[in-house]
Write an enzyme that holds these catalytic residues in place. Structure first.
Site, PDB file in Angstrom:
ATOM      1  N   GLU A   1       0.795  -1.229   0.000  1.00 62.20           N
ATOM      2  CA  GLU A   1       0.000   0.000   0.000  1.00 62.20           C
ATOM      3  C   GLU A   1       0.828   1.280   0.000  1.00 62.20           C
ATOM      4  O   GLU A   1       0.289   2.358  -0.256  1.00 62.20           O
ATOM      5  CB  GLU A   1      -0.941  -0.024   1.206  1.00 62.20           C
ATOM      6  CG  GLU A   1      -2.024  -1.075   1.026  1.00 62.20           C
ATOM      7  CD  GLU A   1      -2.732  -1.403   2.310  1.00 62.20           C
ATOM      8  OE1 GLU A   1      -2.104  -2.022   3.199  1.00 62.20           O
ATOM      9  OE2 GLU A   1      -3.910  -1.028   2.449  1.00 62.20           O
TER      10      GLU A   1
HETATM   11  N1  MCN Z   1       7.401  -8.019  -0.466  1.00 64.55           N
HETATM   12  C1  MCN Z   1       8.765  -8.225  -0.544  1.00 64.55           C
HETATM   13  N2  MCN Z   1       9.597  -7.611   0.332  1.00 64.55           N
HETATM   14  C2  MCN Z   1       9.119  -6.772   1.282  1.00 64.55           C
HETATM   15  C3  MCN Z   1       7.723  -6.534   1.364  1.00 64.55           C
HETATM   16  C4  MCN Z   1       6.882  -7.218   0.489  1.00 64.55           C
HETATM   17  O1  MCN Z   1       9.203  -8.939  -1.426  1.00 64.55           O
HETATM   18  N3  MCN Z   1       9.935  -6.178   2.120  1.00 64.55           N
HETATM   19  C5  MCN Z   1       6.500  -8.678  -1.430  1.00 64.55           C
HETATM   20  C6  MCN Z   1       5.657  -9.763  -0.781  1.00 64.55           C
HETATM   21  O2  MCN Z   1       6.313 -10.995  -0.773  1.00 64.55           O
HETATM   22  C7  MCN Z   1       4.415  -9.743  -1.670  1.00 64.55           C
HETATM   23  C8  MCN Z   1       4.276  -8.273  -2.049  1.00 64.55           C
HETATM   24  O3  MCN Z   1       5.586  -7.722  -1.915  1.00 64.55           O
HETATM   25  O4  MCN Z   1       4.653 -10.491  -2.833  1.00 64.55           O
HETATM   26  C9  MCN Z   1       3.290  -7.514  -1.170  1.00 64.55           C
HETATM   27  O5  MCN Z   1       3.519  -7.826   0.163  1.00 64.55           O
HETATM   28  P1  MCN Z   1       2.785  -7.073   1.382  1.00 64.55           P
HETATM   29  O6  MCN Z   1       3.117  -5.646   1.359  1.00 64.55           O
HETATM   30  O7  MCN Z   1       3.042  -7.845   2.608  1.00 64.55           O
HETATM   31  O8  MCN Z   1       1.231  -7.140   1.016  1.00 64.55           O
HETATM   32  P2  MCN Z   1       0.241  -8.398   0.999  1.00 64.55           P
HETATM   33  O9  MCN Z   1       0.904  -9.587   0.442  1.00 64.55           O
HETATM   34  O10 MCN Z   1      -0.480  -8.481   2.267  1.00 64.55           O
HETATM   35  O11 MCN Z   1      -0.730  -7.886  -0.178  1.00 64.55           O
HETATM   36  C10 MCN Z   1      -1.758  -6.993   0.043  1.00 64.55           C
HETATM   37  C11 MCN Z   1      -1.522  -5.615  -0.484  1.00 64.55           C
HETATM   38  C12 MCN Z   1      -2.778  -4.895  -0.403  1.00 64.55           C
HETATM   39  S1  MCN Z   1      -3.396  -4.636   1.135  1.00 64.55           S
HETATM   40  C13 MCN Z   1      -3.481  -4.551  -1.541  1.00 64.55           C
HETATM   41  S2  MCN Z   1      -4.984  -3.787  -1.428  1.00 64.55           S
HETATM   42  C14 MCN Z   1      -2.943  -4.839  -2.821  1.00 64.55           C
HETATM   43  C15 MCN Z   1      -1.521  -5.055  -2.828  1.00 64.55           C
HETATM   44  O12 MCN Z   1      -0.998  -5.665  -1.810  1.00 64.55           O
HETATM   45  N4  MCN Z   1      -3.681  -5.240  -3.854  1.00 64.55           N
HETATM   46  C16 MCN Z   1      -3.062  -5.626  -5.007  1.00 64.55           C
HETATM   47  N5  MCN Z   1      -0.927  -5.209  -4.016  1.00 64.55           N
HETATM   48  C17 MCN Z   1      -1.646  -5.576  -5.106  1.00 64.55           C
HETATM   49  N6  MCN Z   1      -1.029  -5.923  -6.252  1.00 64.55           N
HETATM   50  C18 MCN Z   1      -1.760  -6.395  -7.283  1.00 64.55           C
HETATM   51  N7  MCN Z   1      -1.126  -6.741  -8.403  1.00 64.55           N
HETATM   52  N8  MCN Z   1      -3.091  -6.526  -7.212  1.00 64.55           N
HETATM   53  C19 MCN Z   1      -3.769  -6.147  -6.123  1.00 64.55           C
HETATM   54  O13 MCN Z   1      -5.072  -6.305  -6.065  1.00 64.55           O
END
Ligand code: MCN
Ligand code: FES
Ligand code: FES
Length: 905
Positions: free
Chosen positions: A867
């Site tokens: 986000e």
């Molecule tokens: N990641 C990483 N290194 C980090 C942080 C995260 O490699 N330090 C990677 C994670 O492994 C994951 C991605 O980044 O593949 C997102 O991780 P994270 O921020 O933990 O979020 P979530 O997996 O909980 O995903 C939810 C978040 C939210 S709340 C929305 S809304 C959202 C989003 O991610 N909707 C999306 N990204 C999106 N991306 C796509 N393509 N489509 C959506 O609907």
């Protein structure tokens, strides 16, 4: 009926079909070519792109009557296969071009047509092409797609080899922190991944197709529902109304805040007494075909008495407004913030005070894939629901009482999802397919049109905000006063939580000792409020990030330096009084400064009387997690063949739950020396996976990641011998040692109290955004020419995934700043009408830089990212417009006519 002989992907095919059927449907349903995706269904998204007789076309808009006998057709299936990938597909994987992957087959075909006609395209050629053929992507922000096309063309010309594009595992075997491609990549680029609509085609014979009878008014009393004529229509099995629903017929918001004046049982599965918003479902027609279901739906007669429609918070708050939910006031929740001293005296004695009103509106999520799902009763009699849910366990408990089924008798599964961006944090059609399945005892399938997606799923909730800030002569912020009103539509679920975000994030990023304010949640008759990427921060931080700019200007300080002076440092606390877990904002601003100075010079040099250029910055902060002691559980199991399986509900919107789980587990299991493919993933099925919580609040990498790490450590503990080596599966079994472990983690965080004070998140993400914009003085049209973001998302698990998150989120923020809206239900129900950003609206020049501060609570130092790129870049765009031409837009979006009116005014 017509009969055609076609040459499809090199093979002769005969089809017999209706002449008014679309070519997309015939390819999908008659020929099983489900790489052809139907998104908008109206020629606006390009997901159905195919090549017909050498021409790129959008097959949803081509009727079979216009297809020539003998036509030669190419779909993605004909371009490459999983074991024989085409260079375009390899390049797509290498550049992270497939996030959700729903747009991907259309882009692959489009790229093939482009390179066939122009083997050496420039970046601008590629952008012109995708703009012309309307290839739309909501996830990637397009830049990685252009990178992929150029690399694919280079391979096809022989200037590069496929090997140049393939990922090589480093010598130490570590994939953490690399560009390791996501496991679902191959299936996405070959069009072999089945999304909900594809699975629907493959459902067993006799599966009923559902069509909804929906309200076309926003507020009304239902007097009668007459299904008699509809029931006699061809192919109709049953028409389900509220009378068929055995439970409470309400979706519960699992109300979280005791001070909420409602009871949380306000959202009907099928409307009984009232219609609360446009699009509300009143009945479900279950029939043998989609067409028959839709024809019958049109014959259901609903008699209504119109009630006053309150289409905004101020309207619903008027003295004479009736209660939308009788017995519950329209203003049903209030959240205070009180930090430090009373602000009255602080403001009275402050050298400088500034105040203004701001509005961020009803941004629509606009995934390319419309909502879709199905249900059936399994052999144990359990109700199985497959949908795009990003909170399977959560939704199970939200819909079970309404359906009248014990939670133990419901199984929920996530289908591969073509993007949700948060709208699927709310159940949408889960209860509808559940109700239809229970009422008929048969498998049922429901696919929204894109218009239904727009009209009957939640939207970002508008915030009406007034903010005052005070600072001293040196620009040190002294206090802040806030007032915010949240239009949450008719349904209360998570509205209180969203309202709390105003307390947590207005003014986030700055050390402000004294804050007073009040926010409130209001029921209205516009679209219900659901989570949307950023959840409250894009509204809250827009107000403070624009006002900070105004305050800096008022005291004659550069906006970057003002931010630098006030950003969190040791000793600062967040608006909720929490100590930030790291203090990276000053370093981020230091990294941005030279780029900012350079950009200002470039803007000054590039401005003309016709086009004014400007530079804006903003700062974004958001928490990773659900408030307080957020918890996740996963299982990890050693298999007989020495591989390991991770069972988790890390729900996949498209962001990369697959690579997130794999990267984290691989890092945690490094002592075993497993290759990545030796880690298997079983994701997102409540029957097999423990509850790892919803994929909201960018929580998964942190919270689910920590649970994965914990589970893997338990497994390693079980496998480790006294000499430090590891037991095999057989040795474990022989010694009676468990091979399956449950990993659990709970965030050390506390919920906010009635004053909005607490330490709600264990980890945050931070970023500074720099927008370079051009404003056309004759029209008021703004173009974002370049975006730069320096971000701290902790240590990075997967660089491709993180870059992809950033690019895609920035694109959505540009959309939010300039075009996106869902205020006008009719006008904003198509992609174009709602201001969907196509490639030419998003700059190709996007620069990302990371400062990877080690997070104390994150797994291997990671924080979240999802986000961050939609927290507040839109404020940078708006600040850039002001810098360019002196117009300060405080009510989004900054449409050309609004900017022009201000220019003239
Ligand atoms: N990641 C990483 N290194 C980090 C942080 C995260 O490699 N330090 C990677 C994670 O492994 C994951 C991605 O980044 O593949 C997102 O991780 P994270 O921020 O933990 O979020 P979530 O997996 O909980 O995903 C939810 C978040 C939210 S709340 C929305 S809304 C959202 C989003 O991610 N909707 C999306 N990204 C999106 N991306 C796509 N393509 N489509 C959506 O609907
Ligand atoms: Fe055909 Fe969108 S253009 S589905
Ligand atoms: Fe393009 Fe999701 S990857 S829409």
């Amino acid at each position: 009926m017509i009969k055609l002989n076609l040459m499809v992907n090199g093979a002769p095919k005969q089809v017999i079909c209706e002449s008014d059927e679309s070519l997309a449907n015939v390819l999908r349903e008659n020929l099983g070519l489900t790489s052809v995706k139907v998104g908008c269904g109206t020629g606006q998204c390009g997901s159905c792109s195919i090549i017909v007789d050498g021409k790129l076309i959008r097959s949803c808009s081509m009727k079979m009557s216009r297809v020539a006998d003998g036509a030669v057709i190419t779909t993605t299936e004909g371009i490459g296969t999983p074991d024989q990938l085409h260079p375009i597909q390899v390049a797509w994987i290498a550049h992270g071009g497939a996030q959700c992957g729903f747009c991907t087959p259309g882009f692959i075909v489009s790229t093939k047509a482009l390179i066939d006609s122009n083997p050496n395209p420039t970046r601008e050629d590629v952008r012109d092409w995708f703009q012309k053929y309307r290839n739309a992507c909501r996830c990637t922000g397009y830049k990685q797609l252009v990178d992929a096309v150029l690399d694919a063309a280079a391979v096809m010309r022989g200037d590069k080899s496929i090997d140049d594009l393939s990922f090589k595992i480093p010598e130490d075997g570590r994939i953490w922190g690399t560009n390791y491609p996501r496991p679902t990549g191959v299936a996405k680029v070959t069009g072999t991944l089945d999304y909900g609509a594809d699975l629907g085609i493959k459902m067993p014979q006799g599966t009923l197709k559902l069509a909804l009878v929906q309200a076309e008014v926003s507020h009304a009393k239902i007097l009668s529902i007459d299904t008699a004529e509809a029931e006699k229509m061809p192919g109709v099995e049953k028409i389900v109304t509220y009378k068929d629903i055995k439970g409470k017929n309400r979706i519960t918001g699992l109300i979280t805040f005791p001070t909420n004046k409602g009871d949380g049982w306000d959202r009907p599965i099928l409307c009984d007494e009232k219609v609360f918003q446009y699009g509300d479902a009143i009945a479900i027609v279950c029939a043998d075909t989609d067409k028959n279901a839709q024809a019958a739906a049109a014959k259901v007669k609903v008699e209504m008495e119109r009630l006053p429609e309150y289409m905004s918070a101020p309207a619903a708050m008027a003295d004479d407004a009736i209660e939308i939910h009788p017995g519950t006031p329209n203003v049903y929740f209030e959240q205070r913030i009180a930090k430090g001293e009373e602000t009255g005296p602080v403001f009275d004695s402050a050298a400088h005070v500034i105040e203004d009103d701001f509005y961020v509106g009803r941004q629509p999520h606009m995934p390319i894939e419309p909502d879709v799902g199905f249900a059936y009763l399994d052999d144990e009699g359990k109700l199985c629901i497959h949908s795009k849910s990003i909170g399977l366990h959560l939704h199970l408990y939200m819909i079970a009482p309404g359906l009248g089924v014990d939670p133990e008798n419901i199984v929920m599964v996530q289908n591969p999802a073509g993007g949700t961006f948060g709208y699927k944090f709310s159940p949408t059609m889960e209860a509808l397919v559940g109700a239809a399945c229970l009422a008929t005892g048969k498998p049922v399938f429901l696919n929204y049109t894109w218009k239904q997606q727009q009209q009957y799923t939640g939207k970002r909730s508008p915030f009406f905000m007034n903010v005052r800030m005070a600072c001293d002569n040196d620009g040190k912020m002294l206090g802040m006063e806030t007032d915010w009103t949240v239009d949450h539509g008719p349904y209360s679920e998570f509205g209180d939580l969203l309202t709390l975000r105003g307390a947590q994030f207005i003014g986030a990023g700055y050390d402000i000792a004294n804050i007073r304010g009040m926010g409130r949640t209001v029921a209205t008759n516009h679209a219900w409020g659901s989570a949307f990427r950023g959840y409250g921060s894009p509204q809250s931080e827009f107000a403070s990030e624009v006002l900070v700019d105004m305050l800096a200007e008022k005291i004659g300080m550069d906006p970057l330096e003002f931010r630098y002076k006030n950003a969190y440092r040791k000793g600062s606390t967040t608006p909720t009084g929490q100590d930030p877990e790291v203090y990276s904002l000053p370093a981020i601003l230091d990294a941005v400064r030279p780029k900012y100075e350079e950009a200002k010079k470039k803007a000054a040099a590039g401005s003309t009387a016709e086009i004014k250029r400007g530079v804006g910055i903003s700062l974004g902060v958001y928490g990773c997690g659900l408030d307080g002691p957020d918890t996740a559980e996963i299982d990890v199991e050693l298999n007989e063949d020495g591989t390991v399986t991770v069972y988790a509900t890390w729900h996949d919107h498209g962001q990369g739950a697959d690579i997130g789980t794999l990267g984290t587990a691989h890092e945690a299991l490094r002592p075993l020396g497993l290759a990545p493919e030796q880690i298997r993933l079983v994701l997102n099925d409540t029957r097999t996976c423990p509850n790892a919580g919803p994929a909201g609040g960018s929580r998964s990498q942190v919270v689910v990641g920590r649970a994965i790490k914990a589970g893997c450590e338990l497994l390693l503990g079980g496998m480790r011998k006294a000499d430090g080596s590891f037991r095999s599966y057989k040795e474990m079994v022989d010694e009676n040692i468990a091979v399956r472990y449950n990993g659990k983690w709970t965030a050390p965080a506390t919920e906010c109290d009635e004053n909005g004070q607490g330490s709600p998140f264990a980890s945050y993400m931070y970023g500074v955004f720099l927008a370079e914009v051009a404003v056309e003085m004759a029209t008021g049209k703004t173009t974002v020419e370049k975006m730069t973001c320096v971000a701290d998302v902790g240590k990075i698990n997967n660089k491709l995934a993180v870059d992809g998150q950033m690019y895609g989120g920035l694109a959505q923020a540009i959309g939010l700043a300039l075009t996106e809206d869902y205020e006008d239900i009719q006008k904003h129900s198509t992609m174009k009408g709602a201001g969907f950003p196509y490639i030419k609206q998003i700059p190709d020049d996007i620069v990302l830089e990371y400062i990877e501060s080690d997070r104390p609570e994150g797994p291997f130092g990671a924080s979240g990212v999802g986000e961050l790129p939609l927290t507040c870049p839109h404020a940078a765009v708006i600040n850039g417009i002001y810098n360019a031409c002196g117009v300060r837009i405080k009510k989004l979006p900054a449409l050309p006519e609004k900017v022009l009116a201000e220019l003239k005014g």
